[in-house]
Design a protein around this motif. Sequence first.
Motif, short mmCIF file in Angstrom:
data_model
loop_
_atom_site.label_atom_id
_atom_site.label_comp_id
_atom_site.label_asym_id
_atom_site.label_seq_id
_atom_site.Cartn_x
_atom_site.Cartn_y
_atom_site.Cartn_z
N ARG A 34 0.85 -1.19 0.00
CA ARG A 34 0.00 0.00 0.00
C ARG A 34 0.89 1.23 0.00
O ARG A 34 1.53 1.56 0.99
CB ARG A 34 -0.91 0.01 1.22
CG ARG A 34 -1.83 1.20 1.23
CD ARG A 34 -2.78 1.15 2.39
NE ARG A 34 -3.57 2.35 2.44
CZ ARG A 34 -4.49 2.60 3.33
NH1 ARG A 34 -4.75 1.72 4.27
NH2 ARG A 34 -5.16 3.72 3.30
N GLY A 35 0.93 1.90 -1.16
CA GLY A 35 1.69 3.13 -1.28
C GLY A 35 0.76 4.33 -1.34
O GLY A 35 -0.45 4.22 -1.10
N THR A 36 1.32 5.48 -1.70
CA THR A 36 0.49 6.69 -1.80
C THR A 36 -0.12 6.85 -3.18
O THR A 36 -1.11 7.55 -3.35
CB THR A 36 1.32 7.94 -1.46
OG1 THR A 36 2.44 8.00 -2.35
CG2 THR A 36 1.79 7.91 -0.02
N LYS A 37 0.48 6.21 -4.20
CA LYS A 37 -0.03 6.33 -5.57
C LYS A 37 -0.53 5.02 -6.15
O LYS A 37 -1.31 5.01 -7.10
CB LYS A 37 1.05 6.91 -6.48
CG LYS A 37 1.43 8.31 -6.08
CD LYS A 37 2.43 8.90 -7.01
CE LYS A 37 2.77 10.26 -6.43
NZ LYS A 37 3.46 11.13 -7.21
N THR A 38 -0.07 3.91 -5.59
CA THR A 38 -0.51 2.60 -6.07
C THR A 38 -0.69 1.64 -4.90
O THR A 38 -0.14 1.82 -3.82
CB THR A 38 0.50 1.96 -7.06
OG1 THR A 38 1.73 1.74 -6.38
CG2 THR A 38 0.70 2.82 -8.29
N MET A 39 -1.48 0.61 -5.18
CA MET A 39 -1.63 -0.51 -4.25
C MET A 39 -1.45 -1.79 -5.06
O MET A 39 -1.83 -1.84 -6.23
CB MET A 39 -3.01 -0.52 -3.60
CG MET A 39 -3.28 0.65 -2.70
SD MET A 39 -4.97 0.62 -2.04
CE MET A 39 -4.77 -0.52 -0.70
N VAL A 40 -0.89 -2.81 -4.43
CA VAL A 40 -0.79 -4.12 -5.05
C VAL A 40 -1.57 -5.08 -4.16
O VAL A 40 -1.36 -5.14 -2.94
CB VAL A 40 0.67 -4.59 -5.20
CG1 VAL A 40 0.73 -5.98 -5.83
CG2 VAL A 40 1.46 -3.58 -6.04
N MET A 41 -2.50 -5.80 -4.80
CA MET A 41 -3.39 -6.69 -4.08
C MET A 41 -3.18 -8.13 -4.55
O MET A 41 -2.67 -8.37 -5.65
CB MET A 41 -4.85 -6.30 -4.34
CG MET A 41 -5.18 -4.84 -4.12
SD MET A 41 -5.05 -4.34 -2.41
CE MET A 41 -6.44 -5.21 -1.72
N GLU A 42 -3.61 -9.07 -3.72
CA GLU A 42 -3.61 -10.48 -4.09
C GLU A 42 -5.03 -10.99 -3.94
O GLU A 42 -5.74 -10.65 -2.99
CB GLU A 42 -2.70 -11.26 -3.15
CG GLU A 42 -2.73 -12.76 -3.39
CD GLU A 42 -1.89 -13.51 -2.37
OE1 GLU A 42 -1.11 -14.38 -2.80
OE2 GLU A 42 -2.03 -13.26 -1.16
N GLY A 43 -5.47 -11.79 -4.91
CA GLY A 43 -6.79 -12.39 -4.84
C GLY A 43 -6.71 -13.88 -5.12
O GLY A 43 -5.92 -14.32 -5.95
#
Length: 182
Positions: free
Chosen positions: A150-159
């Motif tokens: 979780r950054g300020t400009k992007t997020m990386v998620m896992e599903g």
Amino acid sequence: MFYLGFTGPPKNFEIEEGIQKMKEALRDTFEKVLEKATGEDLTVLSQMLNGLAKKQSGHENTYFKDLFLMEADFREGECEVAIPVTPLIYNTFSIVHGGVTATLLDTVMGVMANRLLPPGQQAVTSNLTIHYLAPGTGKFLKAKANVIHRGTKTMVMEGIAFRDDGTKIAHCTGSFFILKLK
């Protein structure tokens, strides 16, 4: 540009006339479909019409959730979305279409990302990478999401998507841009 059977920007009376013609054509089509409908056809039609009715009632602001009969569950730091397996989401092999599985995963990750953001910000998908592991079959599919970064400009998620028997059918990672709403 083409508008409801007319060329050029329509005037109000042309829009109303076009809507009436469209309603008449839909009634005719609906009657023909009902005459020949199988049980499976009626199941699909019922799902679609019930989803539309929920949208019209103001239950949702998009058609998407109710069309697929999505159920979401939110807990602290966790999100889960489930959909029933119905003929509406089958591919030509009578298993869940891979695009529907991708949509389920994108939805659960996007919902999770957006729930974590403060008011005035919104997350939108910028990339999905999906690995299909088993066919989508059974009574329902369920997907879970968690945050990798979780950054300020992007997020990386896992599903991860599962069948109702617990079999993992797909693993996905998704990147999301964080936008400021105007």
